[in-house]
Design an enzyme around this catalytic site. Sequence first.
Site, PDB file in Angstrom:
ATOM      1  N   HIS A   1       1.284  -1.455   0.063  1.00  0.00           N
ATOM      2  CA  HIS A   1       0.384   0.028   0.091  1.00  0.00           C
ATOM      3  C   HIS A   1       0.880   1.659  -0.140  1.00  0.00           C
ATOM      4  O   HIS A   1       0.270   1.823  -0.751  1.00  0.00           O
ATOM      5  CB  HIS A   1      -0.720   0.167   1.150  1.00  0.00           C
ATOM      6  CG  HIS A   1      -0.330   0.070   2.066  1.00  0.00           C
ATOM      7  ND1 HIS A   1      -0.832  -0.604   3.645  1.00  0.00           N
ATOM      8  CD2 HIS A   1       0.003   1.193   3.557  1.00  0.00           C
ATOM      9  CE1 HIS A   1       0.103  -0.417   4.192  1.00  0.00           C
ATOM     10  NE2 HIS A   1       0.926   1.074   4.278  1.00  0.00           N
ATOM     11  N   GLY A  52      -8.587 -24.903  -4.289  1.00  0.00           N
ATOM     12  CA  GLY A  52     -10.213 -25.424  -4.753  1.00  0.00           C
ATOM     13  C   GLY A  52     -11.248 -25.382  -4.448  1.00  0.00           C
ATOM     14  O   GLY A  52     -11.975 -26.411  -4.849  1.00  0.00           O
ATOM     15  N   VAL A  53     -11.472 -25.326  -3.132  1.00  0.00           N
ATOM     16  CA  VAL A  53     -12.725 -25.861  -1.986  1.00  0.00           C
ATOM     17  C   VAL A  53     -12.989 -24.026  -1.610  1.00  0.00           C
ATOM     18  O   VAL A  53     -12.250 -23.396  -1.030  1.00  0.00           O
ATOM     19  CB  VAL A  53     -12.071 -26.535  -0.956  1.00  0.00           C
ATOM     20  CG1 VAL A  53     -11.620 -27.891  -1.367  1.00  0.00           C
ATOM     21  CG2 VAL A  53     -11.061 -26.062  -0.460  1.00  0.00           C
ATOM     22  N   GLY A 109       3.659   6.733   8.438  1.00  0.00           N
ATOM     23  CA  GLY A 109       4.757   6.857   7.624  1.00  0.00           C
ATOM     24  C   GLY A 109       5.564   5.732   7.954  1.00  0.00           C
ATOM     25  O   GLY A 109       6.656   5.232   7.969  1.00  0.00           O
ATOM     26  N   ASN A 110       5.255   4.231   9.492  1.00  0.00           N
ATOM     27  CA  ASN A 110       5.775   3.588   9.814  1.00  0.00           C
ATOM     28  C   ASN A 110       5.462   2.583   8.750  1.00  0.00           C
ATOM     29  O   ASN A 110       6.526   1.518   9.182  1.00  0.00           O
ATOM     30  CB  ASN A 110       5.617   3.559  10.866  1.00  0.00           C
ATOM     31  CG  ASN A 110       6.118   3.865  12.326  1.00  0.00           C
ATOM     32  OD1 ASN A 110       5.427   5.001  12.455  1.00  0.00           O
ATOM     33  ND2 ASN A 110       7.499   3.412  12.706  1.00  0.00           N
ATOM     34  N   SER A 111       4.975   2.357   7.367  1.00  0.00           N
ATOM     35  CA  SER A 111       4.163   1.185   6.526  1.00  0.00           C
ATOM     36  C   SER A 111       5.734   1.119   6.365  1.00  0.00           C
ATOM     37  O   SER A 111       6.007   1.631   5.631  1.00  0.00           O
ATOM     38  CB  SER A 111       3.435   1.674   6.531  1.00  0.00           C
ATOM     39  OG  SER A 111       2.245   1.724   6.463  1.00  0.00           O
ATOM     40  N   ILE A 132     -14.653 -23.176   2.154  1.00  0.00           N
ATOM     41  CA  ILE A 132     -14.650 -23.689   3.407  1.00  0.00           C
ATOM     42  C   ILE A 132     -15.533 -22.365   4.531  1.00  0.00           C
ATOM     43  O   ILE A 132     -15.579 -21.661   3.441  1.00  0.00           O
ATOM     44  CB  ILE A 132     -13.377 -23.468   3.850  1.00  0.00           C
ATOM     45  CG1 ILE A 132     -12.731 -21.857   3.857  1.00  0.00           C
ATOM     46  CG2 ILE A 132     -12.820 -25.063   2.915  1.00  0.00           C
ATOM     47  CD1 ILE A 132     -10.549 -23.262   4.823  1.00  0.00           C
ATOM     48  N   ASP A 159      -0.035  -7.788   1.765  1.00  0.00           N
ATOM     49  CA  ASP A 159       0.205  -6.556   1.759  1.00  0.00           C
ATOM     50  C   ASP A 159       2.057  -6.527   1.595  1.00  0.00           C
ATOM     51  O   ASP A 159       2.719  -5.111   2.007  1.00  0.00           O
ATOM     52  CB  ASP A 159      -0.077  -5.562   2.748  1.00  0.00           C
ATOM     53  CG  ASP A 159      -0.081  -4.004   2.681  1.00  0.00           C
ATOM     54  OD1 ASP A 159       0.091  -3.765   1.554  1.00  0.00           O
ATOM     55  OD2 ASP A 159      -0.087  -3.532   4.013  1.00  0.00           O
TER      56      ASP A 159
END
Length: 499
Positions: free
Chosen positions: A123, A284-285, A226-228, A287, A153
């Site tokens: 992001h 492919g399930v 800003g820490n991202s 759940i 992310d």
Amino acid sequence: MLQALYNPVRMKVTSALVIVLLGVTSVSHIANARPAPESFADLAERLLPSVVNISTSQMVAERQGPDFQFPPGSPFEDLFRDFMDRNGQGGEQGGPAPQKRRATALGSGFIISADGYIVTNNHVIDGADEISVRFHDGETLDAELIGRDPKTDVALLKVEPKDNDLPFVKWGDSDSARIGDWAMAIGNPFGLGGTVTAGIVSARNRDINQGPYDDFIQTDASINRGNSGGPLFNLDGDVIGINSAIYSPSGGSVGIGFAIPSGIAQSVVDQLKEYGRTRRGWLGVHIQTVTEDIADSVGLDSSTGAMVAGVSDESPAKDAGIKQGDVILSFDGKEVESMRRLPRIVAETKIGKDVDVVIWRDGKKQTVQVELGELEEEVVAASAAPSEGGEAPVIAEAELPALGMKVANVDDALRQRYNLAEGTEGVIVTDVASDSYAAEKGVRPGDIIIEASHSSVTNVEDVTNAVKSALDDDKRTILMLIETSAGPRYFGLTLAQEE
């Protein structure tokens, strides 16, 4: 409010924060606990040069003047257009002409190799057409986006240093991080540059509804916007997490921050570096959670595992014989303690590998072997359709007091009333008592009953017989597969014993 940690753009979060209760650490580990350091100075001095500030920019449309329009035909439309034209701000419907401006955002990152590979959050760089990296010594370099993964992310950048001798940090083992261990965060809060804060690991395995592989580390080390993309370190100076979000009603740190564990991030980064994208396993399930009611209805001693509510056509699960109603208890030797554990296990398993899957079916454990496929795009299990054919039912509708609801065979009138697709057949729920257990569990009028007690139903008589049989056998619950507006779902419905 959950917030992303970069400036000035704030990530929009529509899901509520899910609180997960964790067990107490066993006494046998206390002897291994590390004492509080006298100072973090030596650690900070060593690690600060490996943490970078990331600046991004992109062109965005911006209106000039009042941000409103008059509807076509309004008596004010022509007057407003003349006014805007005289002031050089004319546009469609008299609105201001859109202008372009360059928007900037700031975040953090950390160097993982001497030749310039840098990790940050997706992001932070999402939508950017220019990315630059400022190092601890003040040097700034343009960065190339190698790859990104919105689901976790995580993003990987590359710069070209003059000499391949950049200071870098190593990945640590997030799985060994314990609640109460010391942690240190370094980043670029509010654009202030390298800032060091310390705290502890407050919780593990947090699900904050950000993606399908949520497994965040929670920390009270002070982190802000800003820490991202900045690192969360252990006392050895190894990266155990990527700081990504905070929970805050004020926009500032209140001591609840979340970091992507290195156990997830490292494998994603390795794939981005090798392929430019992620390569995940695919079963492919579709759940759902095994509730206590469902566990009771299928004969499980505890509400563990992941229940299969749907199986995709031409999927590895279909080829292996996995069916609706199976409960997956373990995958490739790893226990599936809860539903949300399974997607991560599958995603991290090698594509093409033959794995043993332990399932619960017909009241006992069975093992099937699956050759794992590759998840190329989001696969949604097709909605299960009721079986067709059979004799015309004698009973067109019925009331089920034990479940607190009424059901009926689908006809043209009901298709129209509930806006069902042409050709929809089966048994439809027409009424649910507001004080019933079915209503509490989320069954709604318009839902289609597909199975009852593991048997397909095509008409009202099938449903009434299944309920009667369960009552005769003194069962407390009945398991039903119901097509809801969100897709097929299993419900363990408590039966009210008739007096």
